[in-house]
Design a protein around this motif. Structure first.
Motif, mmCIF file in Angstrom:
data_model
loop_
_atom_site.group_PDB
_atom_site.id
_atom_site.type_symbol
_atom_site.label_atom_id
_atom_site.label_comp_id
_atom_site.label_asym_id
_atom_site.label_seq_id
_atom_site.Cartn_x
_atom_site.Cartn_y
_atom_site.Cartn_z
ATOM 1 N N GLN A 131 1.167 -0.773 0.325
ATOM 2 C CA GLN A 131 0.031 0.108 -0.484
ATOM 3 C C GLN A 131 0.779 1.074 -0.360
ATOM 4 N N ALA A 132 1.584 1.384 0.490
ATOM 5 C CA ALA A 132 3.081 2.652 0.707
ATOM 6 C C ALA A 132 3.727 2.619 -0.240
ATOM 7 N N ALA A 133 3.988 1.452 -1.611
ATOM 8 C CA ALA A 133 3.836 1.789 -2.793
ATOM 9 C C ALA A 133 3.741 2.702 -3.761
ATOM 10 N N MET A 134 1.569 1.982 -3.262
ATOM 11 C CA MET A 134 1.044 2.726 -4.213
ATOM 12 C C MET A 134 0.871 3.788 -4.254
ATOM 13 N N LEU A 135 0.965 4.580 -2.749
ATOM 14 C CA LEU A 135 0.674 6.002 -2.072
ATOM 15 C C LEU A 135 1.818 6.432 -2.811
ATOM 16 N N SER A 136 2.822 6.066 -2.751
ATOM 17 C CA SER A 136 4.299 6.966 -2.817
ATOM 18 C C SER A 136 4.014 7.464 -4.130
ATOM 19 N N LYS A 137 3.496 6.256 -5.372
ATOM 20 C CA LYS A 137 3.988 6.750 -6.470
ATOM 21 C C LYS A 137 3.074 7.734 -6.575
ATOM 22 N N GLU A 269 -5.847 19.348 0.214
ATOM 23 C CA GLU A 269 -6.122 20.003 1.632
ATOM 24 C C GLU A 269 -6.304 18.562 1.907
ATOM 25 N N ALA A 270 -6.205 18.323 3.102
ATOM 26 C CA ALA A 270 -6.163 16.909 3.869
ATOM 27 C C ALA A 270 -7.394 15.979 3.563
ATOM 28 N N ASP A 271 -8.593 16.621 3.505
ATOM 29 C CA ASP A 271 -9.984 15.825 2.659
ATOM 30 C C ASP A 271 -9.467 15.093 1.622
ATOM 31 N N GLU A 272 -9.430 16.113 0.729
ATOM 32 C CA GLU A 272 -8.538 15.877 -0.781
ATOM 33 C C GLU A 272 -7.516 14.295 -0.952
ATOM 34 N N LEU A 273 -7.177 14.694 -0.149
ATOM 35 C CA LEU A 273 -5.781 13.720 -0.139
ATOM 36 C C LEU A 273 -6.447 11.941 0.531
ATOM 37 N N LYS A 274 -7.621 12.643 1.569
ATOM 38 C CA LYS A 274 -8.188 11.525 2.338
ATOM 39 C C LYS A 274 -8.700 10.166 0.864
ATOM 40 N N GLY A 275 -9.822 11.216 -0.316
ATOM 41 C CA GLY A 275 -10.242 10.867 -1.056
ATOM 42 C C GLY A 275 -9.452 10.075 -1.914
ATOM 43 N N ARG A 276 -8.217 10.666 -2.284
ATOM 44 C CA ARG A 276 -7.144 10.354 -3.379
ATOM 45 C C ARG A 276 -6.590 8.420 -2.524
ATOM 46 N N MET A 277 -6.855 8.336 -1.156
ATOM 47 C CA MET A 277 -5.879 7.731 -0.262
ATOM 48 C C MET A 277 -7.183 6.645 -0.284
ATOM 49 N N ILE A 278 -8.169 6.109 -0.959
ATOM 50 C CA ILE A 278 -9.951 5.146 -0.933
ATOM 51 C C ILE A 278 -9.251 5.022 -2.499
ATOM 52 N N ARG A 279 -9.120 6.136 -2.657
ATOM 53 C CA ARG A 279 -8.912 5.234 -4.778
ATOM 54 C C ARG A 279 -7.792 4.774 -4.969
ATOM 55 N N CYS A 280 -6.393 5.024 -3.930
ATOM 56 C CA CYS A 280 -5.488 3.794 -4.150
ATOM 57 C C CYS A 280 -6.053 2.684 -3.702
ATOM 58 N N LYS A 282 -7.936 1.206 -3.605
ATOM 59 C CA LYS A 282 -9.110 0.120 -4.764
ATOM 60 C C LYS A 282 -8.057 -0.092 -5.374
ATOM 61 N N ALA A 283 -7.317 0.172 -6.209
ATOM 62 C CA ALA A 283 -6.913 0.378 -7.300
ATOM 63 C C ALA A 283 -5.407 -0.635 -6.466
ATOM 64 N N THR A 284 -4.750 -0.354 -5.176
ATOM 65 C CA THR A 284 -4.107 -1.437 -5.067
ATOM 66 C C THR A 284 -4.272 -2.790 -5.104
ATOM 67 N N ALA A 285 -5.166 -3.331 -4.842
ATOM 68 C CA ALA A 285 -5.794 -4.593 -4.473
ATOM 69 C C ALA A 285 -5.887 -5.083 -6.021
ATOM 70 N N LYS A 286 -7.066 -4.513 -6.364
ATOM 71 C CA LYS A 286 -6.289 -4.980 -7.972
ATOM 72 C C LYS A 286 -5.074 -5.174 -8.657
ATOM 73 N N LEU A 287 -4.099 -4.104 -8.247
ATOM 74 C CA LEU A 287 -2.514 -5.014 -8.564
ATOM 75 C C LEU A 287 -2.267 -5.349 -7.510
ATOM 76 N N ALA A 288 -2.236 -5.806 -6.798
ATOM 77 C CA ALA A 288 -2.106 -7.231 -5.876
ATOM 78 C C ALA A 288 -2.767 -8.334 -6.506
ATOM 79 N N GLU A 289 -3.957 -8.807 -6.352
ATOM 80 C CA GLU A 289 -4.719 -9.974 -7.758
ATOM 81 C C GLU A 289 -3.630 -10.154 -8.803
ATOM 82 N N ALA A 290 -3.521 -9.256 -9.646
ATOM 83 C CA ALA A 290 -2.442 -9.386 -11.359
ATOM 84 C C ALA A 290 -1.042 -9.578 -10.483
#
Length: 493
Positions: A131-137, A269-280, A282-290
């Motif tokens: 998850q950290a890898a995806m967040l940093s990217k 803003e922190a709230d926008e970052l939290k939104g991006r983190m939620i989407r990130c 979801k993308a992490t879960a898909k990449l882990a499966e791949a």
């Protein structure tokens, strides 16, 4: 704490564990990583050697191709069926990093002899690192793709020492697990680890990184985590946030502090970052499966603590001005790319960086033609609201009319200085203006083997400033030099 149990291991020190992990526990991973890192210095034969180094491993090849064709990397443009072809489309560095990630995940997860407690520690740690890898990217989405990929791998390997230790299994891991379970706080945990290993997990990570010849970004992030460069800051904060979110009892105050620091770094803003983190996530879960690591999905940080805002706050608008020093620097880099036969992604990323910061545009993109050549879609985007542009800036060229279709057909750049003028009115309809805005824009074809494969595009959509003829001259210079570089790379293969 049973001090007597620690002495036999403490005397061995971090160097012992580094050597044991490299030579006894993970020799295959160590060998693969060393080979892949060496390839970075051999541009001419890199693709062929990469293909040979993985072709005997069917499982690894399958995972690399599955990841390369996933939505996160392919963007739905090109389906690849060989590792060599994937490297041409995505760039050698990207495929090398995918290969390292795939090999790392399979190596760490393949030990079936772990006790349940040790296995749980390993899985939680790996999920947090992934998850950290995806967040940093995600945090570096406005930077070049090469840097994003380098940061992804560095963040993934940030806790390599601890992950590698737990994956060994056996008496040492079970003994340390029992000792850690007797500790009540983080400070006690660190003290036990230091006594048991003769050093910290961070020192073990540094030892392995140096032994395996891993990149400077990883070593710098481990040895100088407080450095303020964007890549080191992103790696540090992403790991801190992920680690806090997987704790059984989350320290909300510390978590919000780290999120605020990351938001400040991104100027949002922190709230926008939290939104991006939620989407990130979801993308992490898909990449882990791949990657064939579906087991990690259930252990990814939970996002219930984050609140997706109803109206995301836009990042503060950046006004870039033309900068001749940056233009010259990027043109010199492109010249070096031609000499070194740099890969496709490297050439186009340097080109776009020169256009963005050298010419002072708001945004720019490499747009590639779909396989049926009926649609243009962004492949690399830099500048303001890059993700939004990636998702929405789709150009239909199927009817062979319009400025984009003409640029492709004529193989020449176009400067739409005023979309409302009689010269351009027939070429820029209302639907295109919604994407390009009401002001001027520039585009130039990307040509490989006399065939147009896409276009480079740039505008000042957000600040609504007009582009000048001088800036268009600079834009065409960058585009022409990019095509020269791609031709040099092709002839060298």
């Amino acid at each position: 704490m049973k001090i007597a149990n620690l002495h036999s291991h403490q005397s061995k020190g971090v160097d012992y564990w580094t050597q044991r992990i490299s030579e006894q526990e993970m020799p295959a991973l160590c060998s693969t990583v060393k080979s892949l890192e060496k390839l970075a210095k051999d541009d001419v034969s890199s693709l062929a050697i990469l293909g040979r180094s993985v072709m005997h491993d069917n499982a690894l090849t399958s995972r690399i191709l599955k990841v390369a064709n996933s939505a996160i990397y392919s963007k739905g443009i090109t389906q690849v069926t060989t590792v060599s072809r994937a490297a041409v489309v995505l760039g050698f560095d990207t495929i090398r990093n995918i290969c390292i990630t795939a090999k790392l995940l399979s190596s760490l997860l393949e030990n079936k002899g772990l006790s349940e407690n040790v296995y749980q520690r390993l899985i939680k740690l790996m999920a947090s690192s992934f998850q950290a890898a995806m967040l940093s990217k995600m945090m570096l989405k406005d930077h070049g793709e090469d840097l994003q990929e380098e940061v992804f791998v560095a963040a993934l390997l940030y806790q390599l020492g601890e992950s590698a230790f737990w994956s060994m299994g056996g008496e040492p891991t079970e003994q340390l697990d029992r000792l850690l379970n007797e500790c009540e706080d983080e400070k006690g945990h660190k003290a036990v680890v230091r006594q048991y290993l003769g050093g910290s997990f961070n020192q073990l990570s540094i030892g392995i990184a140096r032994s395996w010849g891993l990149g400077d970004v990883l070593l710098k992030s481990l040895s100088h985590p407080n450095e303020r460069t964007p890549e080191i800051r992103a790696i540090f904060l992403a790991n801190q946030i992920s680690e806090l979110m997987v704790q059984p009892h989350v320290d909300l105050h510390r978590l919000n502090q780290r999120i605020a620091q990351a938001a400040e770094m991104l100027d949002i803003e922190a709230d926008e970052l939290k939104g991006r983190m939620i989407r990130c996530t979801k993308a992490t879960a898909k990449l882990a499966e791949a990657y064939g690591a579906k087991v990690l999905v259930d252990f990814l940080p939970k996002t219930e603590l984050l609140t997706l805002p109803n109206e995301p706050v836009e990042a503060q608008q950046t006004v870039r001005e033309p900068n001749q020093l940056i233009q010259l620097k990027k043109l010199r880099e492109l010249t070096s790319c031609a000499v070194e036969q740099a890969d496709f992604n490297r050439v186009l990323t340097v080109t776009l960086e020169g256009v963005l910061d050298g010419l002072g545009v708001d945004r720019c993109a490499l747009m590639l033609l779909s396989p049926n050549r009926k649609r243009l879609q962004p492949r690399i985007v830099l500048g303001e609201q890059a993700e939004k542009m990636k998702a929405e800036f789709l150009i239909d060229v199927s009817d062979k009319s319009g400025v984009f279709a003409d640029a492709i057909a004529l193989k020449c750049p176009m400067f739409v200085d005023d979309p409302h003028s009689s010269k351009w009115r027939m070429y820029v309809d209302a639907s295109l203006k919604q994407l390009t805005g009401e002001c001027s824009f520039m585009l130039a074809p990307v040509v490989v083997e006399s065939k147009v494969i896409g276009v480079i595009y740039a505008d000042r959509f957000h600040t609504e400033r007009s582009l000048t003829a001088t800036e268009y001259d600079g834009f065409t210079h960058f585009a022409q030099l990019a095509n020269v570089c791609l031709g040099a790379t092709l002839h060298a293969q």
